[in-house]
Write a protein that holds these residues in place. Structure first.
Motif, PDB file in Angstrom:
ATOM      1  N   PHE A 123      -8.365  10.685 -15.220  1.00 21.97           N
ATOM      2  CA  PHE A 123      -8.929  11.998 -15.538  1.00 21.97           C
ATOM      3  C   PHE A 123      -9.378  12.728 -14.272  1.00 21.97           C
ATOM      4  O   PHE A 123      -9.042  13.896 -14.056  1.00 21.97           O
ATOM      5  CB  PHE A 123     -10.116  11.818 -16.492  1.00 21.97           C
ATOM      6  N   LEU A 124     -10.135  12.038 -13.422  1.00 17.88           N
ATOM      7  CA  LEU A 124     -10.636  12.672 -12.203  1.00 17.88           C
ATOM      8  C   LEU A 124      -9.509  13.076 -11.261  1.00 17.88           C
ATOM      9  O   LEU A 124      -9.580  14.118 -10.601  1.00 17.88           O
ATOM     10  CB  LEU A 124     -11.616  11.731 -11.488  1.00 17.88           C
ATOM     11  N   PHE A 125      -8.469  12.270 -11.192  1.00 15.59           N
ATOM     12  CA  PHE A 125      -7.341  12.611 -10.335  1.00 15.59           C
ATOM     13  C   PHE A 125      -6.614  13.841 -10.873  1.00 15.59           C
ATOM     14  O   PHE A 125      -6.173  14.706 -10.100  1.00 15.59           O
ATOM     15  CB  PHE A 125      -6.388  11.419 -10.223  1.00 15.59           C
ATOM     16  N   ASP A 126      -6.485  13.942 -12.182  1.00 15.34           N
ATOM     17  CA  ASP A 126      -5.841  15.120 -12.770  1.00 15.34           C
ATOM     18  C   ASP A 126      -6.683  16.376 -12.541  1.00 15.34           C
ATOM     19  O   ASP A 126      -6.150  17.461 -12.289  1.00 15.34           O
ATOM     20  CB  ASP A 126      -5.620  14.912 -14.273  1.00 15.34           C
ATOM     21  N   VAL A 127      -7.993  16.246 -12.622  1.00 15.96           N
ATOM     22  CA  VAL A 127      -8.879  17.382 -12.357  1.00 15.96           C
ATOM     23  C   VAL A 127      -8.765  17.814 -10.891  1.00 15.96           C
ATOM     24  O   VAL A 127      -8.674  19.010 -10.585  1.00 15.96           O
ATOM     25  CB  VAL A 127     -10.340  17.034 -12.705  1.00 15.96           C
ATOM     26  N   ALA A 128      -8.747  16.845  -9.984  1.00 17.67           N
ATOM     27  CA  ALA A 128      -8.607  17.160  -8.558  1.00 17.67           C
ATOM     28  C   ALA A 128      -7.330  17.941  -8.305  1.00 17.67           C
ATOM     29  O   ALA A 128      -7.319  18.948  -7.576  1.00 17.67           O
ATOM     30  CB  ALA A 128      -8.610  15.869  -7.732  1.00 17.67           C
ATOM     31  N   SER A 129      -6.255  17.495  -8.904  1.00 17.57           N
ATOM     32  CA  SER A 129      -4.972  18.173  -8.734  1.00 17.57           C
ATOM     33  C   SER A 129      -5.014  19.587  -9.307  1.00 17.57           C
ATOM     34  O   SER A 129      -4.468  20.522  -8.712  1.00 17.57           O
ATOM     35  CB  SER A 129      -3.866  17.358  -9.420  1.00 17.57           C
ATOM     36  N   ALA A 130      -5.696  19.757 -10.448  1.00 17.93           N
ATOM     37  CA  ALA A 130      -5.803  21.085 -11.060  1.00 17.93           C
ATOM     38  C   ALA A 130      -6.561  22.051 -10.154  1.00 17.93           C
ATOM     39  O   ALA A 130      -6.283  23.258 -10.139  1.00 17.93           O
ATOM     40  CB  ALA A 130      -6.490  20.982 -12.419  1.00 17.93           C
TER      41      ALA A 130
END
Length: 244
Positions: A123-130
């Motif tokens: 989840f955190l990695f996807d948020v960072a990418s967003a």
């Protein structure tokens, strides 16, 4: 205009995070300490090992990284529209996982710890990418760990962790190489805060039948808190990069 609204929200979030815990919060902390002693040592061992492995994998592995290049030509508002959808999706996933493992009693309840950690990291990695950050850079993975730590940190540590986020753009330029940093990473202190934070609801999740309800609600709440911290952490970086 959107950045101005976000800046005001960010200040409210900081005040809420740094205020003295309520009487209920202090009572819950005391109860949690007593309950800790009732949890089987095997459960504590599973949690400790899971967190240690997660920290290591986050810094050196590719398990959570995305192969897509982060989009760079989006406004903050456009990025946060995507983030809200990511949060919604992951909260549902975490709740379903918590309900499934909670329904199975102590054995499946123990399995929930590493599963939920994996969901949170992805989840955190996807948020960072967003938000436009490339998590293939280990420094961005380290920032993710700071967000994780702040979400579940004790009150006395929050001020220092917020300061770390506020000074990140300068700090990251002076970080040692990944291998050197790993040799000095204090994963024990990192995992103790997290373990203490989740112990009480997770112990209740081990109760067959009742655990399904607790597991779903607890996991949903954990992801909600993590999403709030992640958004405000990246808002700090975004707003600090704007011209005066």
């Amino acid at each position: 205009m959107y950045e101005k609204e976000i800046a005001e929200e960010l200040q409210r979030w900081k005040r809420k995070l740094l205020k003295r815990p309520s009487m209920v919060g202090r009572y819950t902390k005391g109860l949690q300490s007593k309950m800790n002693n009732l949890i089987p040592e095997k459960v504590h061992s599973v949690v400790t090992a899971s967190i240690k492995n997660m920290v290591y994998a986050t810094l050196v592995g590719s398990e959570y990284t995305t192969k897509k290049q982060p989009e760079v030509a989006l406004s903050l508002e456009q990025r946060e529209e995507k983030v809200f959808q990511i949060i919604k999706t992951y909260k549902r996933t975490a709740a379903l996982e918590g309900a499934g493992t909670g329904a199975g009693g102590i054995l499946l309840g123990m399995a929930d710890f590493p599963l939920l950690l994996s969901i949170k990291m992805k989840f955190l990695f996807d948020v960072a990418s967003a938000y436009g950050y490339d998590v293939r850079d280990y420094r961005e993975r380290l920032f993710v760990l700071y967000l994780f730590q702040l979400t579940y940190a004790r009150e006395e540590k929050r001020s220092d962790l917020i300061k770390q986020l506020e000074e990140w753009e300068l700090k990251k330029e002076h970080l040692p190489e990944k291998e050197e940093y790993l040799a000095t990473f204090d994963w024990k202190a990192f995992q103790l805060d997290y373990r203490d934070y989740i112990d009480l609801p997770k112990m209740l999740q081990l109760i067959p039948g009742f655990g399904a309800v607790v597991g779903a609600a607890a996991n949903y709440r954990f992801l909600d808190l993590l999403g709030e911290t992640a958004m405000n952490g990246y808002r700090i970086r975004w707003l600090s990069s704007l011209p005066e």
